[in-house]
Design an enzyme around this catalytic site. Structure first.
Site, short mmCIF file in Angstrom:
data_model
loop_
_atom_site.label_atom_id
_atom_site.label_comp_id
_atom_site.label_asym_id
_atom_site.label_seq_id
_atom_site.Cartn_x
_atom_site.Cartn_y
_atom_site.Cartn_z
N SER A 183 0.83 -1.20 0.00
CA SER A 183 0.00 0.00 0.00
C SER A 183 0.87 1.25 0.00
CB SER A 183 -0.90 0.01 1.25
OG SER A 183 -1.53 1.27 1.44
N TYR A 196 -2.40 -1.42 10.27
CA TYR A 196 -2.48 -1.71 8.83
C TYR A 196 -1.22 -1.25 8.10
CZ TYR A 196 -4.14 -1.31 3.98
OH TYR A 196 -4.28 -1.39 2.62
#
Length: 294
Positions: A183, A196
């Site tokens: 990400s 995350y």
């Protein structure tokens, strides 16, 4: 789009995993103008978390390019999305590809990943492309991230990558490709997604180290680091306001969110030896100019 304009209607979903069929507007997984050319003919591809979002777009594109596609999903929570994606792949697949398969499982545990790989190999004989893509995220302050939640996020987002790859490697040969979804948050951070973002950083390290370990076996390992993309992960984890303004925040050159269909070609490029044979240990960044030096 003018600054402050909403691209999406404000919306949230009360539970994870998010559901694509509840999103408005629905994410774009397919480009009707796309012209396939059998880039993955004869290949067997496994996509974790392939029932929706980026995973659905990747499954569709791989099928259009001739691959036999298998994807995993969460039983119960993602049944409808999985059924929809299975039908999408059936319509997209080429004549010489075998029927697609959807496997429900919790990938956070080694035994489940082993079972997935065994089921794929029993049906199709091998694995040529592994896309580790399953993920979950939760907005939290660090003080609110207790041990069970931290373990849950790490199990889904990085343990599953280790487990799936460990078992799949037994059935992968030279010329195979492993593609890991990280990400943009691994590179820039996100204040309320500390756990995350941490897993996504771990995926970058996993990709780089594994690429070096497998280079002598002729297996390439790369990653894709999407920016703000309109997927079920967004309304199921962010506020209605943040969901509506996705991609319009400061620092994104294109001033908009991306669609899954705009990300899937990065995976196709990395899966295809014809185009990416000299790529390993690398990460592609479809992020709308959110970071331009990663």
């Amino acid at each position: 789009m003018a600054s402050g304009d909403y691209e999406f209607p404000p919306q949230t979903q009360p539970t994870q995993p998010g559901k694509e069929y509840l999103m408005h507007p629905p994410p774009q997984f397919n480009d009707p103008q796309y012209k396939p050319s059998n880039k993955l003919q004869g290949k067997v591809a496994v996509v974790t978390g392939g029932d929706s979002g980026i995973g659905r777009a990747v499954c569709n594109l791989f099928a259009l390019e001739g691959a036999t596609v298998v994807f995993t999903y969460v039983k119960g929570d993602e049944d409808k999305d999985a059924s929809d994606t299975l039908e999408i792949i059936r319509k997209a697949k080429t004549e010489d590809a075998k029927d697609p398969m959807a496997i429900p499982t919790d990938l956070g545990y080694d035994e489940n990943c082993k079972r997935v790989v065994e089921e794929v190999v029993k049906a199709y004989g091998c694995i040529d492309i592994l896309v580790n893509n399953a993920a979950e995220q939760h907005e939290n302050k660090l003080e609110d991230i207790d041990e069970p939640l931290l373990e849950r996020v790490f199990r889904t987002n990085i343990f599953s990558y280790f487990f799936m790859t460990r078992h799949a490697l037994k059935h992968m040969k030279g010329g195979s490709s492993i593609i890991n979804t990280t990400s943009v948050n691994a590179y820039k951070g996100y204040a309320t997604l500390v756990d995350y973002s941490s897993t996504k950083g771990a995926i970058v390290g996993f990709t780089r180290a594994l690429a070096l370990q497998l280079v002598d076996r002729g297996i390439r390992v790369n990653g894709v680091a999407p920016g703000p993309i309109w997927t079920p992960l967004i309304p199921s984890s962010l506020s209605a306001k943040d969901t509506a303004q996705l991609g319009t925040e400061a620092g994104i050159a294109m001033k908009r969110a991306g669609q899954p269909v705009e990300v899937a070609p990065s995976y196709l490029f990395l899966a295809t030896n014809q185009y990416s044979s000299y790529f390993t240990g690398q990460v592609l960044h479809p992020n709308g100019g959110m970071i331009v030096n990663a």
